[in-house]
Scaffold this active site. Structure first.
Site: not given
Ligand code: 13P
Length: 245
Positions: A9, A94, A96, A169, A208
């Protein structure tokens, strides 16, 4: 029996020329029909990504879509428009999108229905935040995301990605044990809805993921693939795709 999915992604990264450069570097490094490889570029790079990857083992998907077919929805992109670029998959829900852009289980459900109706294969994302994990709400929360997101959906080609928000992240990966615990729980919930077909549904882990931890994660019984953010932007992604099982 469940074909592994290694997905990247890109989030809001890479314009058209960067997309072309990326694939000319990546494609010679990977070749696999054993694993499904999918890249999710931003909308503006979808067509370029599709033409760069023609005839390769890489498929292309979009990071989001809208659930209406057309009309006065400024800034939105329909499933059919995505399909028209040659993209075959779409990410739905997602974290986010949920935390920054107001996506809810209800909109996730509408998008999943529309994606299936249009012939786009969706990956539904779920995952708890740090607060929920620390206060012991992880399993109830994931169960509700699955139940509400998949309400009324019968298509067992659905793919589910478990992405704990605290691992996205941050460089903090869930341990393979933590990831497996939730992915196994997700399969149990899927079995309530899809019966035996849940054994064939792919469940991915994201957060991660790197070349250094892919092998350990993929060794887990209920982890059938990964959804990679940061590390999918670099040629390290080839090492993730080519990991040695
Ligand atoms: P990172 O791999 O950068 O943690 O991102 C994970 C992710 O959100 C993929 O969708």
């Amino acid at each position: 029996m469940r074909k592994e999915i290694i997905a990247g992604n890109w989030k809001m990264n890479k314009n058209v020329s960067q997309t072309k450069d990326y694939f000319s570097e990546l494609l010679p490094l990977i070749s696999t029909d054993k694993r499904e490889v999918v890249i999710f570029p931003p909308f503006t790079s979808l067509s370029a990504a599709v033409s760069c990857t023609q005839g390769s083992c890489v498929k292309i998907g979009a990071q989001n879509m809208y659930f209406e077919d057309s009309g006065a929805f400024t800034g939105e992109v329909s499933a059919e428009m995505i399909r028209d670029t040659g993209a075959v998959r779409v990410l739905v829900g997602h974290s986010e999108r949920r935390t920054l852009f107001g996506e809810t289980d209800e909109t996730v459900n509408k998008k999943l229905r529309k994606a299936f109706e249009t012939g786009l294969s969706p990956i539904m994302c779920v995952g708890e935040d740090l607060n929920q994990r620390q206060s012991g709400e992880t399993f109830d929360f994931i169960a509700s995301q699955i139940r509400n997101g998949l309400a009324g959906i019968e298509n067992d080609s659905i793919v589910v990605a478990y992405e704990p928000i605290w691992a996205i992240g941050t460089g903090v990966t869930a341990t393979s044990g933590q990831a497996e615990e939730v992915c196994g729980f997700i399969r149990e919930r899927l079995a309530e809805q899809f019966g035996n077909a849940a054994d064939g549904i792919r469940i991915l882990y994201g957060g991660s993921v790197k070349a250094g931890n892919i092998k350990e994660l993929m060794a887990m019984e209920d982890i059938d693939g990964v959804l990679v953010g940061g590390a999918s932007l670099k040629s390290e992604f080839a090492d993730i795709v080519n990991y040695d099982d």
